[in-house]
Design an enzyme around this catalytic site. Structure first.
Site, PDB file in Angstrom:
ATOM      1  N   GLU A   3      52.185  42.222  23.300  1.00 45.41           N
ATOM      2  CA  GLU A   3      51.165  41.156  23.224  1.00 45.41           C
ATOM      3  C   GLU A   3      49.767  41.623  23.557  1.00 45.41           C
ATOM      4  O   GLU A   3      49.874  42.263  24.768  1.00 45.41           O
ATOM      5  CB  GLU A   3      52.144  40.234  24.070  1.00 45.41           C
ATOM      6  CG  GLU A   3      51.099  38.916  23.858  1.00 45.41           C
ATOM      7  CD  GLU A   3      51.743  37.814  24.713  1.00 45.41           C
ATOM      8  OE1 GLU A   3      52.799  38.088  25.432  1.00 45.41           O
ATOM      9  OE2 GLU A   3      51.003  36.678  24.932  1.00 45.41           O
TER      10      GLU A   3
ATOM     11  N   ARG B  51      64.252  49.371  30.687  1.00 42.37           N
ATOM     12  CA  ARG B  51      62.889  49.398  30.880  1.00 42.37           C
ATOM     13  C   ARG B  51      62.848  50.494  31.932  1.00 42.37           C
ATOM     14  O   ARG B  51      63.437  51.219  32.571  1.00 42.37           O
ATOM     15  CB  ARG B  51      62.436  48.097  31.803  1.00 42.37           C
ATOM     16  CG  ARG B  51      62.309  46.936  31.034  1.00 42.37           C
ATOM     17  CD  ARG B  51      62.139  45.801  31.980  1.00 42.37           C
ATOM     18  NE  ARG B  51      60.569  45.899  32.439  1.00 42.37           N
ATOM     19  CZ  ARG B  51      59.847  45.071  31.568  1.00 42.37           C
ATOM     20  NH1 ARG B  51      60.204  44.433  30.636  1.00 42.37           N
ATOM     21  NH2 ARG B  51      58.534  45.104  31.934  1.00 42.37           N
TER      22      ARG B  51
ATOM     23  N   LYS C 164      52.397  43.330  33.549  1.00 39.80           N
ATOM     24  CA  LYS C 164      50.977  42.891  33.106  1.00 39.80           C
ATOM     25  C   LYS C 164      50.585  41.877  33.763  1.00 39.80           C
ATOM     26  O   LYS C 164      49.271  41.923  34.510  1.00 39.80           O
ATOM     27  CB  LYS C 164      50.820  42.836  31.593  1.00 39.80           C
ATOM     28  CG  LYS C 164      50.833  43.858  30.841  1.00 39.80           C
ATOM     29  CD  LYS C 164      50.682  43.480  29.191  1.00 39.80           C
ATOM     30  CE  LYS C 164      51.905  42.969  28.435  1.00 39.80           C
ATOM     31  NZ  LYS C 164      51.863  42.915  27.180  1.00 39.80           N
TER      32      LYS C 164
HETATM   33  P1  ATP Z   1      55.161  43.021  31.038  1.00 41.54           P
HETATM   34  O1  ATP Z   1      56.472  42.530  31.601  1.00 41.54           O
HETATM   35  O2  ATP Z   1      54.498  44.148  31.843  1.00 41.54           O
HETATM   36  O3  ATP Z   1      54.205  42.121  31.052  1.00 41.54           O
HETATM   37  P2  ATP Z   1      55.994  42.967  28.243  1.00 41.54           P
HETATM   38  O4  ATP Z   1      57.454  43.303  28.174  1.00 41.54           O
HETATM   39  O5  ATP Z   1      55.608  41.452  28.329  1.00 41.54           O
HETATM   40  O6  ATP Z   1      55.533  43.800  29.510  1.00 41.54           O
HETATM   41  P3  ATP Z   1      55.025  43.450  25.737  1.00 41.54           P
HETATM   42  O7  ATP Z   1      53.642  43.512  25.326  1.00 41.54           O
HETATM   43  O8  ATP Z   1      55.568  42.390  25.179  1.00 41.54           O
HETATM   44  O9  ATP Z   1      54.900  43.571  27.406  1.00 41.54           O
HETATM   45  O10 ATP Z   1      55.798  44.728  25.467  1.00 41.54           O
HETATM   46  C1  ATP Z   1      55.469  45.594  24.317  1.00 41.54           C
HETATM   47  C2  ATP Z   1      56.892  46.444  24.005  1.00 41.54           C
HETATM   48  O11 ATP Z   1      56.814  47.379  25.279  1.00 41.54           O
HETATM   49  C3  ATP Z   1      58.073  45.715  23.979  1.00 41.54           C
HETATM   50  O12 ATP Z   1      59.203  46.123  23.254  1.00 41.54           O
HETATM   51  C4  ATP Z   1      58.628  45.641  25.545  1.00 41.54           C
HETATM   52  O13 ATP Z   1      60.027  45.693  25.268  1.00 41.54           O
HETATM   53  C5  ATP Z   1      58.054  47.257  25.670  1.00 41.54           C
HETATM   54  N1  ATP Z   1      58.292  47.294  27.452  1.00 41.54           N
HETATM   55  C6  ATP Z   1      57.295  46.595  28.204  1.00 41.54           C
HETATM   56  N2  ATP Z   1      57.598  47.031  29.387  1.00 41.54           N
HETATM   57  C7  ATP Z   1      58.363  48.144  29.531  1.00 41.54           C
HETATM   58  C8  ATP Z   1      58.848  48.765  30.363  1.00 41.54           C
HETATM   59  N3  ATP Z   1      58.566  48.884  31.667  1.00 41.54           N
HETATM   60  N4  ATP Z   1      59.723  49.934  29.806  1.00 41.54           N
HETATM   61  C9  ATP Z   1      59.778  50.173  28.664  1.00 41.54           C
HETATM   62  N5  ATP Z   1      59.423  49.575  27.708  1.00 41.54           N
HETATM   63  C10 ATP Z   1      58.806  48.321  27.934  1.00 41.54           C
HETATM   64 MG    MG Z   2      56.352  40.433  26.734  1.00 37.79          MG
END
Ligand code: ATP
Ligand code: MG
Length: 561
Positions: free
Chosen positions: A40, A267, A277
């Site tokens: 995102e 994760r 984020k």
């Molecule tokens: P955050 O929780 O930091 O805001 P998010 O999951 O909302 O992260 P996205 O932009 O939705 O961020 O993530 C893009 C991809 O990265 C998704 O497939 C998500 O599963 C993966 N991802 C996000 N954080 C992690 C992490 N800590 N470890 C592994 N994969 C991750």
């Molecule tokens: Mg997300």
């Protein structure tokens, strides 16, 4: 047609690779492999995202498949092109290449049409209750929820309202489109999940004000996977409970054999930092760090500025692997990965962080010589360099002690002999102090026969110290970093996380002296400063005034454990 890479490096397969190989063998989706990385654009990528990037792109590379970059831009309130650009830059920097760039917003028309189809088939309805009301009716995992009073309204009414929602006739939050599934379902995500919400207050960074309704993640994600032809939709474990809903939505309209399948892995979480984020944005907005690329941040741009390499990050991710269990990884493991990577590839240079003047009283005044030294004894490919040597040098303040006991192996008046790195052996004779009693100059005598590399240069002494020549060395600023937080898992602590920050996470040293060799170093160039660690030139440097970030210290605290 996907093929198994015959010559892929021999390491055991992770569980996702096992699934993929099995699917290829069984001809699932015709043996085709397609993944996507779906960020995102509401923040900068962090090293947790790198774990997903390595898997999504890595699987496609390894099995001759396709990996697309898809921006999940379904919430204009938080999204921006600034983030789109940085995400692309970071993925490229990590060393991966997407086949196509897509945006969930490319599918707004298709998704809208699909929502209309759901309404017509009696599978969705417009709910005019407030978010609080809807939440109250949700029930709990052990108690069923209650039906909305709008649940059985006529199809024509929902159709009309949904169209008017999108024309901007109703304010944000006044109504939503919900899937009509089962308010007593054991999986809470099936209790009439929201499919669409109204957002009129923020234009979208790509579609402007064309849309007033935006799809929710669950409704957009699986459908986007399907529209693109994704076969393996890889995501983190928190989405496991969403998977039945992902499948449910597809079941409502997919015909034929092709079907994307969601798979979940753990994760990445790292000690002493926050991998979120939202939390990182808070750090930036409250000025608790200097920006998204502050070298203390776990962002890709922060790590890059700190001096991390893509190779080190990828080696670290490879090492921790992919499992089905959440874990908290020790930051020391990441640090050891960057040390291993930088050790053979960086020149080893002298930098004096806390300089004190050293005068070699028996070295002829006005005489200068250049000493040849290897840049990296482990890597002859890095060549040699010249170091200017003269009567007046800078050494580390800590390498001299006026009154030392017998355990002190470095310089002390009348004390032991010490080798100046790649140069001569000296012995301290005296020192000079200022009014506060602080040493300003150390005096020493050298042995002219002891030059490194010469016949007399083999004489062994107990210790070697670093030095730079006073005249030719240049002044530098050095920034030392420590963990950003005092506790291992700040997100698990109650209370404000502001209080959990490490007040000593940044130490700025001014007036450091580095070899003239570093005068032309460019931002991003990396070095080992002998005895103190790995350092990287910061973009804040100006010609003649370099700024260095310490990437990591030399000592491997991980190995001791
Ligand atoms: P955050 O929780 O930091 O805001 P998010 O999951 O909302 O992260 P996205 O932009 O939705 O961020 O993530 C893009 C991809 O990265 C998704 O497939 C998500 O599963 C993966 N991802 C996000 N954080 C992690 C992490 N800590 N470890 C592994 N994969 C991750
Ligand atoms: Mg997300």
């Amino acid at each position: 047609m996907a093929v198994t890479a015959e010559d892929a490096p021999k390491r055991s397969l992770n569980f996702i690779e096992q699934i993929v190989e099995n699917d290829i063998r069984e001809g699932v989706n015709g043996g085709r492999i397609q993944t996507r990385f779906p960020p995102e654009p509401n923040g900068y990528l962090h090293i947790g995202h790198a774990k997903a990037v390595c898997l999504d792109f890595g699987i496609a590379e390894r099995y001759g498949g396709v990996c697309n970059l898809r921006f999940e831009d379904t919430n204009p309130v938080k999204e921006d092109v600034e983030y789109v650009d940085s995400i692309m830059e970071d993925i490229r920097w990590l060393g991966f290449h997407w086949n196509n760039v897509y945006y969930a917003s490319d599918y707004f028309h298709k998704l809208y049409d699909l929502a209309v189809q759901f309404i017509k088939e009696g599978k969705a309805y417009v709910d005019e209750q407030s978010a609080e009301e809807i939440a109250r009716q949700k029930g709990t995992p052990t108690e069923p929820g209650q039906n909305s009073p709008y649940r059985d309204r006529p199809v024509s009414e929902s159709l009309d309202l949904f169209e008017r929602m999108n024309r901007g006739e109703f304010p944000d939050g006044s109504m939503v489109l919900r899937a009509k599934i089962d308010m007593a379902h054991s999986n809470m995500h099936f209790r009439d999940p929201i499919m669409y919400r109204i957002i009129t207050t923020h234009p979208h960074h790509r579609t402007g004000t064309e849309w007033k309704v935006y799809p929710m993640y669950d409704f957009a994600h699986g459908q986007s996977d399907y529209f693109e032809g994704v076969t393996h939709s890889l995501c983190t474990l928190e989405f496991e409970v969403h998977r039945p809903l992902y499948d449910y939505y597809l079941d409502q309209f997919v015909k034929g054999d092709y079907r994307p399948k969601q798979r979940e892995f753990n994760r990445l979480n790292i000690t002493y930092t926050v991998m979120s984020k939202r939390k990182m944005l808070q750090l930036v907005q409250e000025g608790l760090v200097a920006g998204w690329d502050d070298p203390r941040m776990p962002t890709i741009c922060g790590l890059r500025r700190r001096g991390y390499t893509p190779e080190a990050i990828r080696a670290f991710i490879d090492k921790i692997g992919y499992t089905k269990y959440e874990a908290l990884n020790d930051v020391a493991l990441l640090e050891s990965a960057v040390r291993d990577d930088l050790k053979p590839r960086t020149p080893r240079v002298c930098a004096i962080l806390d300089p004190v003047r050293l005068v070699i009283t028996n070295y002829p005044e006005g005489q200068r010589e250049t000493l040849l030294t290897e840049n990296n004894p482990d890597n002859p490919g890095l060549g040699t360099r010249e170091m200017a040597f003269s009567r007046e040098l800078y050494i580390e303040r800590g390498d001299f002690m006026e009154q030392a006991d017998k355990d002190f192996y470095r310089l002390s008046p009348g004390g032991r002999e010490v080798r100046l790195k790649s140069a001569y052996i000296i012995r301290a004779t005296a020192c000079e102090k200022d009014a506060e009693g602080r040493v300003t100059t150390v005096f020493a005598e050298y042995d002219p026969e002891s030059k490194s590399g010469s016949e007399g240069g083999n004489r062994k002494v107990k210790s070697t110290i670093n030095w730079v020549d006073v005249e030719s060395s240049i002044e530098a600023e050095v920034r030392l970093y420590d963990r950003l937080f005092l506790c291992e898992n700040p997100l698990a602590e109650s209370g404000g996380f502001r209080d959990l920050l490490n007040p000593g996470s940044l130490t700025v040293l001014n007036g450091c002296r580095v070899e003239a060799y570093l005068a032309d170093a460019k931002p991003g160039d990396k070095f080992q400063f002998l005895k103190s660690g790995y350092f990287c030139v910061d973009p804040d440097s100006t010609p003649g005034s370099p700024v260095f970030n310490r990437t990591v210290s030399l000592k491997d605290s991980w190995a001791k454990k």
